[in-house]
Design an enzyme around this catalytic site. Structure first.
Site, PDB file in Angstrom:
ATOM      1  N   ASN A  13       0.951  -1.153  -0.010  1.00  0.00           N
ATOM      2  CA  ASN A  13      -0.114  -0.038  -0.015  1.00  0.00           C
ATOM      3  C   ASN A  13       1.023   1.327   0.078  1.00  0.00           C
ATOM      4  O   ASN A  13       1.698   1.443   0.943  1.00  0.00           O
ATOM      5  CB  ASN A  13      -0.753  -0.157   1.436  1.00  0.00           C
ATOM      6  N   ASP A  15      -0.086   4.430  -0.211  1.00  0.00           N
ATOM      7  CA  ASP A  15      -0.749   5.942   0.030  1.00  0.00           C
ATOM      8  C   ASP A  15       0.269   6.687   0.774  1.00  0.00           C
ATOM      9  O   ASP A  15       0.186   7.878   0.469  1.00  0.00           O
ATOM     10  CB  ASP A  15      -1.779   5.518   1.099  1.00  0.00           C
ATOM     11  N   HIS A  16       0.940   6.379   1.727  1.00  0.00           N
ATOM     12  CA  HIS A  16       1.813   6.940   2.629  1.00  0.00           C
ATOM     13  C   HIS A  16       3.025   7.538   1.836  1.00  0.00           C
ATOM     14  O   HIS A  16       3.585   8.446   2.355  1.00  0.00           O
ATOM     15  CB  HIS A  16       2.192   6.502   4.036  1.00  0.00           C
ATOM     16  N   ARG A  24       4.227  18.725   1.322  1.00  0.00           N
ATOM     17  CA  ARG A  24       5.108  19.752   0.784  1.00  0.00           C
ATOM     18  C   ARG A  24       4.018  20.432  -0.489  1.00  0.00           C
ATOM     19  O   ARG A  24       4.205  21.720  -0.570  1.00  0.00           O
ATOM     20  CB  ARG A  24       6.479  19.127   0.300  1.00  0.00           C
ATOM     21  N   HIS A  58      -5.656   3.780  -1.838  1.00  0.00           N
ATOM     22  CA  HIS A  58      -6.791   4.105  -1.389  1.00  0.00           C
ATOM     23  C   HIS A  58      -7.147   5.708  -1.764  1.00  0.00           C
ATOM     24  O   HIS A  58      -6.712   6.623  -0.961  1.00  0.00           O
ATOM     25  CB  HIS A  58      -6.982   3.923  -0.029  1.00  0.00           C
ATOM     26  N   ARG A  60      -9.167   8.727  -1.369  1.00  0.00           N
ATOM     27  CA  ARG A  60     -10.292   8.868  -0.663  1.00  0.00           C
ATOM     28  C   ARG A  60     -11.009  10.135  -1.261  1.00  0.00           C
ATOM     29  O   ARG A  60     -10.507  10.668  -1.965  1.00  0.00           O
ATOM     30  CB  ARG A  60      -9.677   9.331   0.650  1.00  0.00           C
ATOM     31  N   ARG A  64      -6.721  13.232   0.023  1.00  0.00           N
ATOM     32  CA  ARG A  64      -5.930  13.653   1.050  1.00  0.00           C
ATOM     33  C   ARG A  64      -4.406  13.085   0.919  1.00  0.00           C
ATOM     34  O   ARG A  64      -3.511  13.770   1.216  1.00  0.00           O
ATOM     35  CB  ARG A  64      -6.151  13.225   2.439  1.00  0.00           C
ATOM     36  N   HIS A  65      -4.229  11.974   0.128  1.00  0.00           N
ATOM     37  CA  HIS A  65      -3.101  11.643  -0.342  1.00  0.00           C
ATOM     38  C   HIS A  65      -2.934  11.111  -1.630  1.00  0.00           C
ATOM     39  O   HIS A  65      -2.439  12.023  -2.298  1.00  0.00           O
ATOM     40  CB  HIS A  65      -2.519  10.416   0.658  1.00  0.00           C
ATOM     41  N   GLU A  85      -8.527   0.437  -2.970  1.00  0.00           N
ATOM     42  CA  GLU A  85      -9.538   0.576  -1.936  1.00  0.00           C
ATOM     43  C   GLU A  85     -10.593   1.579  -2.125  1.00  0.00           C
ATOM     44  O   GLU A  85     -10.093   2.605  -2.861  1.00  0.00           O
ATOM     45  CB  GLU A  85      -8.711   0.824  -0.476  1.00  0.00           C
ATOM     46  N   THR A 115      -7.168   7.107   9.464  1.00  0.00           N
ATOM     47  CA  THR A 115      -7.120   5.899   8.530  1.00  0.00           C
ATOM     48  C   THR A 115      -8.345   5.002   8.656  1.00  0.00           C
ATOM     49  O   THR A 115      -9.221   5.390   9.561  1.00  0.00           O
ATOM     50  CB  THR A 115      -5.708   4.991   8.972  1.00  0.00           C
ATOM     51  N   THR A 116      -8.410   3.876   8.224  1.00  0.00           N
ATOM     52  CA  THR A 116      -9.626   3.112   7.884  1.00  0.00           C
ATOM     53  C   THR A 116      -9.732   2.497   9.167  1.00  0.00           C
ATOM     54  O   THR A 116      -8.839   1.646   9.685  1.00  0.00           O
ATOM     55  CB  THR A 116      -9.587   2.159   6.968  1.00  0.00           C
ATOM     56  N   GLU A 166     -10.971  -8.926   2.935  1.00  0.00           N
ATOM     57  CA  GLU A 166      -9.746  -8.770   3.662  1.00  0.00           C
ATOM     58  C   GLU A 166     -10.335  -8.508   5.177  1.00  0.00           C
ATOM     59  O   GLU A 166     -10.882  -7.680   5.464  1.00  0.00           O
ATOM     60  CB  GLU A 166      -9.259  -7.461   3.162  1.00  0.00           C
ATOM     61  N   HIS A 207      -4.123  -4.268   7.406  1.00  0.00           N
ATOM     62  CA  HIS A 207      -4.134  -2.962   8.431  1.00  0.00           C
ATOM     63  C   HIS A 207      -3.255  -3.106   9.397  1.00  0.00           C
ATOM     64  O   HIS A 207      -3.445  -4.028  10.563  1.00  0.00           O
ATOM     65  CB  HIS A 207      -5.400  -2.580   8.868  1.00  0.00           C
ATOM     66  N   GLY A 208      -2.319  -2.530   9.690  1.00  0.00           N
ATOM     67  CA  GLY A 208      -1.413  -2.486  10.963  1.00  0.00           C
ATOM     68  C   GLY A 208      -0.476  -3.701  11.103  1.00  0.00           C
ATOM     69  O   GLY A 208       0.105  -3.939  12.216  1.00  0.00           O
ATOM     70  N   GLY A 229       1.112  -1.264   4.322  1.00  0.00           N
ATOM     71  CA  GLY A 229       1.692   0.037   3.943  1.00  0.00           C
ATOM     72  C   GLY A 229       2.582   0.746   4.793  1.00  0.00           C
ATOM     73  O   GLY A 229       3.754   0.822   4.636  1.00  0.00           O
ATOM     74  N   HIS A 230       1.850   1.321   6.011  1.00  0.00           N
ATOM     75  CA  HIS A 230       2.658   2.113   6.858  1.00  0.00           C
ATOM     76  C   HIS A 230       3.705   1.593   7.274  1.00  0.00           C
ATOM     77  O   HIS A 230       4.884   2.283   7.342  1.00  0.00           O
ATOM     78  CB  HIS A 230       1.672   2.488   7.959  1.00  0.00           C
TER      79      HIS A 230
END
Ligand code: PXP
Length: 257
Positions: A13, A15-16, A24, A58, A60, A64-65, A85, A115-116, A166, A207-208, A229-230
Protein backbone atom coordinates in the site's frame (compact mmCIF):
# COMPACT_ATOMS: atom_id res chain seq x y z
CA UNK A 1 13.17 -18.18 9.70
CA UNK A 2 11.03 -21.29 9.25
CA UNK A 3 9.16 -21.55 5.94
CA UNK A 4 5.36 -21.74 6.17
CA UNK A 5 5.47 -23.93 3.05
CA UNK A 6 2.98 -21.78 1.16
CA UNK A 7 3.40 -18.47 -0.60
CA UNK A 8 1.57 -15.51 0.86
CA UNK A 9 1.32 -12.62 -1.57
CA UNK A 10 2.30 -9.08 -0.60
CA UNK A 11 0.24 -6.11 -1.69
CA UNK A 12 2.18 -2.93 -0.98
CA UNK A 13 0.00 0.00 0.00
CA UNK A 14 1.71 3.18 -1.21
CA UNK A 15 -0.74 5.74 0.19
CA UNK A 16 1.84 7.16 2.57
CA UNK A 17 4.31 7.86 -0.18
CA UNK A 18 1.62 10.24 -1.45
CA UNK A 19 1.13 11.54 2.12
CA UNK A 20 4.74 12.74 2.10
CA UNK A 21 4.29 14.40 -1.29
CA UNK A 22 1.14 16.15 -0.09
CA UNK A 23 2.92 17.43 3.04
CA UNK A 24 4.90 19.72 0.72
CA UNK A 25 3.01 19.99 -2.59
CA UNK A 26 -0.66 19.90 -1.61
CA UNK A 27 -1.44 23.20 -3.33
CA UNK A 28 0.66 22.54 -6.42
CA UNK A 29 -0.93 22.24 -9.83
CA UNK A 30 0.98 19.07 -10.64
CA UNK A 31 1.35 15.74 -8.85
CA UNK A 32 4.69 14.53 -10.25
CA UNK A 33 7.67 15.63 -12.29
CA UNK A 34 9.94 18.70 -11.94
CA UNK A 35 10.28 19.55 -8.24
CA UNK A 36 7.35 17.46 -7.02
CA UNK A 37 8.49 14.42 -5.03
CA UNK A 38 8.14 11.64 -4.05
CA UNK A 39 6.12 10.26 -6.94
CA UNK A 40 4.02 7.29 -5.75
CA UNK A 41 4.48 5.71 -9.19
CA UNK A 42 8.26 5.65 -8.65
CA UNK A 43 7.72 3.92 -5.31
CA UNK A 44 5.35 1.45 -6.95
CA UNK A 45 8.02 0.60 -9.54
CA UNK A 46 10.64 -0.09 -6.88
CA UNK A 47 8.13 -2.20 -4.94
CA UNK A 48 7.49 -4.20 -8.13
CA UNK A 49 11.23 -4.73 -8.58
CA UNK A 50 11.50 -5.90 -4.97
CA UNK A 51 8.81 -8.54 -5.41
CA UNK A 52 5.52 -6.87 -4.53
CA UNK A 53 2.69 -8.99 -5.90
CA UNK A 54 0.35 -6.04 -6.15
CA UNK A 55 0.09 -2.33 -5.45
CA UNK A 56 -2.69 -0.96 -3.29
CA UNK A 57 -3.98 2.60 -3.12
CA UNK A 58 -6.92 4.24 -1.42
CA UNK A 59 -8.12 7.32 -3.26
CA UNK A 60 -10.22 8.90 -0.56
CA UNK A 61 -13.09 11.22 -1.23
CA UNK A 62 -11.01 14.20 -0.04
CA UNK A 63 -7.93 12.97 -2.02
CA UNK A 64 -5.82 13.68 1.05
CA UNK A 65 -2.99 11.49 -0.22
CA UNK A 66 -3.51 9.45 -3.37
CA UNK A 67 -5.19 11.46 -6.14
CA UNK A 68 -7.44 10.02 -8.80
CA UNK A 69 -4.83 10.99 -11.38
CA UNK A 70 -2.27 8.83 -9.48
CA UNK A 71 -4.60 5.86 -9.74
CA UNK A 72 -4.99 6.32 -13.49
CA UNK A 73 -1.22 6.56 -13.95
CA UNK A 74 -0.67 3.43 -11.83
CA UNK A 75 -3.22 1.49 -13.85
CA UNK A 76 -1.50 2.52 -17.06
CA UNK A 77 2.07 1.68 -16.01
CA UNK A 78 2.00 -1.14 -13.45
CA UNK A 79 2.81 -4.69 -14.40
CA UNK A 80 1.48 -6.23 -11.18
CA UNK A 81 -2.23 -6.04 -10.28
CA UNK A 82 -3.64 -2.79 -8.95
CA UNK A 83 -5.88 -3.05 -5.90
CA UNK A 84 -8.00 0.04 -5.37
CA UNK A 85 -9.55 0.54 -1.96
CA UNK A 86 -12.77 2.46 -2.22
CA UNK A 87 -15.82 3.68 -0.36
CA UNK A 88 -19.14 2.12 -1.33
CA UNK A 89 -20.44 5.26 -3.05
CA UNK A 90 -21.86 5.69 -6.56
CA UNK A 91 -19.13 8.19 -7.33
CA UNK A 92 -16.35 5.76 -6.39
CA UNK A 93 -18.02 2.91 -8.26
CA UNK A 94 -18.11 5.10 -11.39
CA UNK A 95 -14.43 5.96 -10.92
CA UNK A 96 -13.49 2.29 -10.40
CA UNK A 97 -15.34 1.34 -13.59
CA UNK A 98 -13.29 3.99 -15.40
CA UNK A 99 -9.95 2.80 -13.92
CA UNK A 100 -10.68 -0.93 -14.06
CA UNK A 101 -8.21 -2.03 -11.37
CA UNK A 102 -7.74 -5.79 -11.06
CA UNK A 103 -9.20 -5.64 -7.55
CA UNK A 104 -11.45 -3.25 -5.70
CA UNK A 105 -11.45 -3.52 -1.94
CA UNK A 106 -14.55 -1.91 -0.51
CA UNK A 107 -13.83 -0.13 2.78
CA UNK A 108 -15.82 2.09 5.12
CA UNK A 109 -14.80 5.70 4.88
CA UNK A 110 -15.48 8.76 6.95
CA UNK A 111 -13.75 12.04 6.40
CA UNK A 112 -12.69 12.45 10.04
CA UNK A 113 -10.78 9.23 10.51
CA UNK A 114 -6.98 9.25 10.18
CA UNK A 115 -7.01 5.84 8.57
CA UNK A 116 -9.59 3.12 7.99
CA UNK A 117 -10.74 2.41 11.53
CA UNK A 118 -13.25 -0.42 11.53
CA UNK A 119 -14.41 -2.96 9.01
CA UNK A 120 -17.19 -2.44 6.51
CA UNK A 121 -20.64 -3.18 7.93
CA UNK A 122 -21.78 -5.62 5.26
CA UNK A 123 -24.38 -7.29 7.49
CA UNK A 124 -25.99 -3.93 8.25
CA UNK A 125 -26.42 -2.85 4.60
CA UNK A 126 -26.59 -6.05 2.56
CA UNK A 127 -28.51 -4.64 -0.44
CA UNK A 128 -26.12 -1.74 -0.88
CA UNK A 129 -22.99 -3.88 -0.68
CA UNK A 130 -24.47 -6.48 -2.99
CA UNK A 131 -25.33 -3.76 -5.52
CA UNK A 132 -21.82 -2.25 -5.36
CA UNK A 133 -20.21 -5.70 -5.58
CA UNK A 134 -22.26 -6.63 -8.63
CA UNK A 135 -21.65 -3.32 -10.41
CA UNK A 136 -17.89 -3.74 -9.97
CA UNK A 137 -17.91 -7.39 -10.96
CA UNK A 138 -20.01 -6.63 -14.05
CA UNK A 139 -17.18 -4.26 -14.98
CA UNK A 140 -14.65 -7.11 -14.76
CA UNK A 141 -13.23 -6.07 -11.36
CA UNK A 142 -12.64 -8.64 -8.62
CA UNK A 143 -14.21 -7.54 -5.35
CA UNK A 144 -12.87 -7.79 -1.84
CA UNK A 145 -14.73 -6.58 1.25
CA UNK A 146 -12.68 -5.18 4.15
CA UNK A 147 -14.38 -6.52 7.27
CA UNK A 148 -13.78 -7.25 10.92
CA UNK A 149 -13.21 -10.95 11.67
CA UNK A 150 -16.81 -11.24 12.77
CA UNK A 151 -18.77 -14.35 11.66
CA UNK A 152 -21.86 -12.28 10.77
CA UNK A 153 -19.79 -9.99 8.51
CA UNK A 154 -18.01 -12.93 6.91
CA UNK A 155 -21.28 -14.72 6.12
CA UNK A 156 -22.83 -11.48 4.83
CA UNK A 157 -19.79 -10.97 2.55
CA UNK A 158 -20.25 -14.41 1.02
CA UNK A 159 -23.95 -13.68 0.55
CA UNK A 160 -23.13 -10.34 -1.10
CA UNK A 161 -21.27 -12.26 -3.80
CA UNK A 162 -17.71 -11.11 -3.01
CA UNK A 163 -14.90 -13.49 -3.95
CA UNK A 164 -12.41 -12.01 -1.48
CA UNK A 165 -12.55 -10.73 2.06
CA UNK A 166 -9.78 -8.74 3.69
CA UNK A 167 -9.89 -9.32 7.42
CA UNK A 168 -9.13 -6.14 9.37
CA UNK A 169 -6.05 -6.85 11.49
CA UNK A 170 -6.07 -3.42 13.19
CA UNK A 171 -7.64 -4.57 16.48
CA UNK A 172 -5.05 -7.35 16.69
CA UNK A 173 -2.16 -4.99 15.88
CA UNK A 174 -3.34 -2.45 18.47
CA UNK A 175 -3.61 -5.17 21.14
CA UNK A 176 -0.15 -6.55 20.39
CA UNK A 177 1.42 -5.58 23.71
CA UNK A 178 -1.48 -6.88 25.81
CA UNK A 179 -0.88 -10.64 25.83
CA UNK A 180 -4.46 -11.66 26.68
CA UNK A 181 -6.21 -9.38 24.23
CA UNK A 182 -3.69 -10.10 21.51
CA UNK A 183 -4.33 -13.85 21.81
CA UNK A 184 -8.06 -13.20 21.67
CA UNK A 185 -7.78 -11.02 18.55
CA UNK A 186 -5.40 -13.46 16.91
CA UNK A 187 -7.90 -16.25 17.53
CA UNK A 188 -10.73 -14.21 16.02
CA UNK A 189 -8.63 -13.75 12.88
CA UNK A 190 -7.78 -17.44 12.69
CA UNK A 191 -11.40 -18.50 13.16
CA UNK A 192 -12.54 -15.85 10.70
CA UNK A 193 -10.09 -17.07 8.10
CA UNK A 194 -11.27 -20.66 8.52
CA UNK A 195 -14.92 -19.62 8.22
CA UNK A 196 -14.19 -17.46 5.16
CA UNK A 197 -12.35 -20.33 3.52
CA UNK A 198 -15.21 -22.76 4.29
CA UNK A 199 -17.63 -20.34 2.65
CA UNK A 200 -15.50 -20.32 -0.50
CA UNK A 201 -14.00 -16.87 0.04
CA UNK A 202 -10.36 -16.04 -0.60
CA UNK A 203 -8.97 -14.52 2.58
CA UNK A 204 -6.61 -11.53 2.72
CA UNK A 205 -5.36 -9.63 5.76
CA UNK A 206 -4.60 -5.96 6.17
CA UNK A 207 -4.05 -2.99 8.45
CA UNK A 208 -1.37 -2.49 11.05
CA UNK A 209 0.75 -5.46 9.97
CA UNK A 210 4.40 -4.73 10.68
CA UNK A 211 7.84 -6.40 10.71
CA UNK A 212 7.17 -7.82 14.20
CA UNK A 213 3.57 -9.00 14.16
CA UNK A 214 3.89 -10.49 10.68
CA UNK A 215 5.48 -13.55 12.34
CA UNK A 216 2.14 -14.32 13.97
CA UNK A 217 -0.03 -13.12 11.11
CA UNK A 218 1.60 -15.50 8.66
CA UNK A 219 0.30 -18.35 10.83
CA UNK A 220 -3.33 -17.38 10.18
CA UNK A 221 -4.65 -20.21 8.02
CA UNK A 222 -5.64 -19.83 4.36
CA UNK A 223 -4.17 -16.34 3.95
CA UNK A 224 -3.80 -15.49 0.29
CA UNK A 225 -2.37 -11.97 0.56
CA UNK A 226 -1.42 -9.33 3.10
CA UNK A 227 -1.79 -5.64 2.31
CA UNK A 228 0.84 -3.63 4.12
CA UNK A 229 1.59 0.07 3.88
CA UNK A 230 2.58 2.19 6.84
CA UNK A 231 5.23 -0.11 8.21
CA UNK A 232 6.93 -0.59 4.82
CA UNK A 233 7.04 3.15 4.15
CA UNK A 234 8.37 3.73 7.69
CA UNK A 235 11.05 1.07 7.19
CA UNK A 236 12.01 2.56 3.83
CA UNK A 237 12.69 5.92 5.52
CA UNK A 238 14.91 4.31 8.10
CA UNK A 239 16.80 1.95 5.80
CA UNK A 240 17.25 4.60 3.09
CA UNK A 241 17.88 7.62 5.33
CA UNK A 242 21.59 7.15 5.85
CA UNK A 243 22.33 6.88 2.15
CA UNK A 244 20.16 9.90 1.40
CA UNK A 245 22.11 12.08 3.85
CA UNK A 246 25.44 10.77 2.57
CA UNK A 247 24.53 11.53 -1.03
CA UNK A 248 23.45 15.08 -0.24
CA UNK A 249 26.71 15.75 1.62
CA UNK A 250 28.67 14.37 -1.36
CA UNK A 251 26.80 16.63 -3.78
CA UNK A 252 27.40 19.64 -1.55
CA UNK A 253 31.12 18.87 -1.51
CA UNK A 254 32.02 17.19 -4.80
CA UNK A 255 35.28 15.25 -4.67
CA UNK A 256 35.67 15.49 -0.89
CA UNK A 257 33.71 12.39 0.12
N1 PXP B 1 -5.91 -2.72 3.99
C1 PXP B 1 -6.86 -1.75 4.07
C2 PXP B 1 -8.23 -2.10 3.62
C3 PXP B 1 -6.56 -0.47 4.52
O1 PXP B 1 -7.51 0.46 4.58
C4 PXP B 1 -5.22 -0.18 4.89
C5 PXP B 1 -4.87 1.19 5.36
O2 PXP B 1 -5.04 2.09 4.32
C6 PXP B 1 -4.26 -1.19 4.76
C7 PXP B 1 -4.62 -2.46 4.33
C8 PXP B 1 -2.82 -0.96 5.08
O3 PXP B 1 -2.69 -0.67 6.42
P1 PXP B 1 -1.27 -0.23 6.99
O4 PXP B 1 -0.93 1.06 6.32
O5 PXP B 1 -1.53 -0.11 8.45
O6 PXP B 1 -0.31 -1.30 6.64
Amino acid sequence: MQSTGRLILLGVNIDHCATIREARYRDYDRTHGEIVEPDPLAFAFLAERAGADGITVHPREDQRHVKRSDVLRLKEHLQVPLNMEMAATDDMVAFALKVKPTYACVVPESREEVTTEGGLDVAGQPERIERVTKALQDGGIKVSLFIDPDPAQIKASAQAGATFIELHTGAYANAYYDAGQRAEECNRLKKGAVLGHELGLTVNLGHGINYVNVAEMREVPHVHEMNIGHSIISRALLTGGEEAVREMKRRMNPGLF
